[in-house]
Design a protein around this motif. Structure first.
Motif, mmCIF file in Angstrom:
data_model
loop_
_atom_site.group_PDB
_atom_site.id
_atom_site.type_symbol
_atom_site.label_atom_id
_atom_site.label_comp_id
_atom_site.label_asym_id
_atom_site.label_seq_id
_atom_site.Cartn_x
_atom_site.Cartn_y
_atom_site.Cartn_z
ATOM 1 N N GLN A 1 0.799 -1.172 -0.007
ATOM 2 C CA GLN A 1 -0.078 -0.111 -0.039
ATOM 3 C C GLN A 1 0.755 0.962 0.073
ATOM 4 N N TRP B 1 6.921 0.716 7.743
ATOM 5 C CA TRP B 1 5.735 0.590 6.740
ATOM 6 C C TRP B 1 5.595 -0.912 5.789
ATOM 7 N N SER C 1 1.646 -1.841 6.235
ATOM 8 C CA SER C 1 0.893 -1.972 5.057
ATOM 9 C C SER C 1 0.614 -3.290 4.704
ATOM 10 N N VAL D 1 -4.426 3.808 6.661
ATOM 11 C CA VAL D 1 -3.608 4.140 5.792
ATOM 12 C C VAL D 1 -3.816 5.891 5.494
#
Length: 285
Positions: free
Chosen positions: A197, A271, A275, A282
């Motif tokens: 993401q 991250w 993610s 997010v």
């Protein structure tokens, strides 16, 4: 504080020269070459071609990280047993002085600096300016691999503060300050080259670690770093955490903060872990 984190090329060269003299007062520092960057696969080849004399190559992907499920992140912390085995291979013993360097302003070498400190090795410094600073000072390089005498270091985790995802979320939500050390375009979610993401942890502040460096690849003067972090919201006595893509360049930001006397916590999963968890919010922009 700066001299506890960094060493310049002239000081390292003099140290290595004195250590090579007959009956030195103390042995030479262990010098580690940590050439790595996202997408780079020839770090060891570059090392074999030319490196600081006596330096040992460190493989970031295999020696400075563990590997598991994507939900652990791309570079989770290695186990104490695995890191101890690696550090002994590098020649690290009880009481060793260690200098780490790379060719990217310390942004990969800082991972070795952080892990050594985390596992209880106290005297670890980053070569300010890295390999470029070494050669610009007129110092020699040597080719080939270096295989030192194995060290005897016994590691103990806990020497540096860490965050898990929940603690990072709390900081970003107002319990402190969470800095995102990635490039600004990744923070904003405009690009995402490796993780599932794009975006950032909601409430985190963009603080690209490359902006802690000057055009010469050296860390900014201490006063400039203080001003930078103050403008980002770092306050005396406040709790600060740092993340990046996978806990590598965030270590460099932790080092920059240490230079100005701030003991920041690292979110190792960063991250790449956040993610991969669909339950985590997010933010973009």
């Amino acid at each position: 504080m700066r001299e506890r984190v960094l060493v310049d090329a002239a000081t390292l060269a003099a140290d290595l020269q004195v250590s090579a003299a007959p009956d030195p007062v103390e042995g030479p520092p262990v010098v580690l070459d940590v050439r790595w960057a996202l997408g780079m696969t020839d770090g060891h080849d570059q090392y074999r071609a030319a490196h600081v004399p006596g330096a040992v190559y460190v493989d970031l992907d295999t020696e400075l990280a563990a590997h598991g499920a994507p939900t652990d992140g791309r570079h989770p912390l290695p186990s104490a047993a695995a890191f101890q085995q690696a550090a002994r291979r590098w020649g690290v013993s009880a009481g060793s002085r260690v200098v780490v360097y790379d060719s990217v302003g310390g942004t990969s070498a800082a991972r070795a600096w952080w892990l050594l400190r985390y596992f209880g090795v106290e005297d670890v410094r980053i070569l300010d300016g890295g390999l470029a600073a070494w050669t610009e000072a007129g110092n020699a390089l040597e080719p080939g691999d270096v295989t030192p005498e194995p060290g005897d270091v016994v590691v103990q985790p806990g020497g540096m503060p860490v965050l898990d995802a929940d603690a990072a979320a709390e900081l970003a939500d107002g319990a402190g300050l969470l800095l995102d050390a990635r490039a600004a375009e990744r923070y904003r979610g405009e690009v995402e080259p490796v993780d599932p993401q794009a975006g950032h942890v909601p409430g985190a502040v963009s603080a690209p670690t490359t902006e802690n460096l000057g055009p010469d690849g050296r860390f900014l003067p201490t006063g400039d770093l203080k001003r930078r972090f103050g403008e980002l919201g770092v306050a005396d006595g406040g709790t600060v955490g740092v993340y990046c893509g996978s806990g590598v360049t965030a270590s460099h930001e932790v080092a920059a903060l240490a230079i100005v006397g701030v003991d920041a916590a690292l979110y190792p999963g960063s991250w790449s872990q956040w993610s991969n968890d669909p339950s985590r919010p997010v933010a973009v922009g």
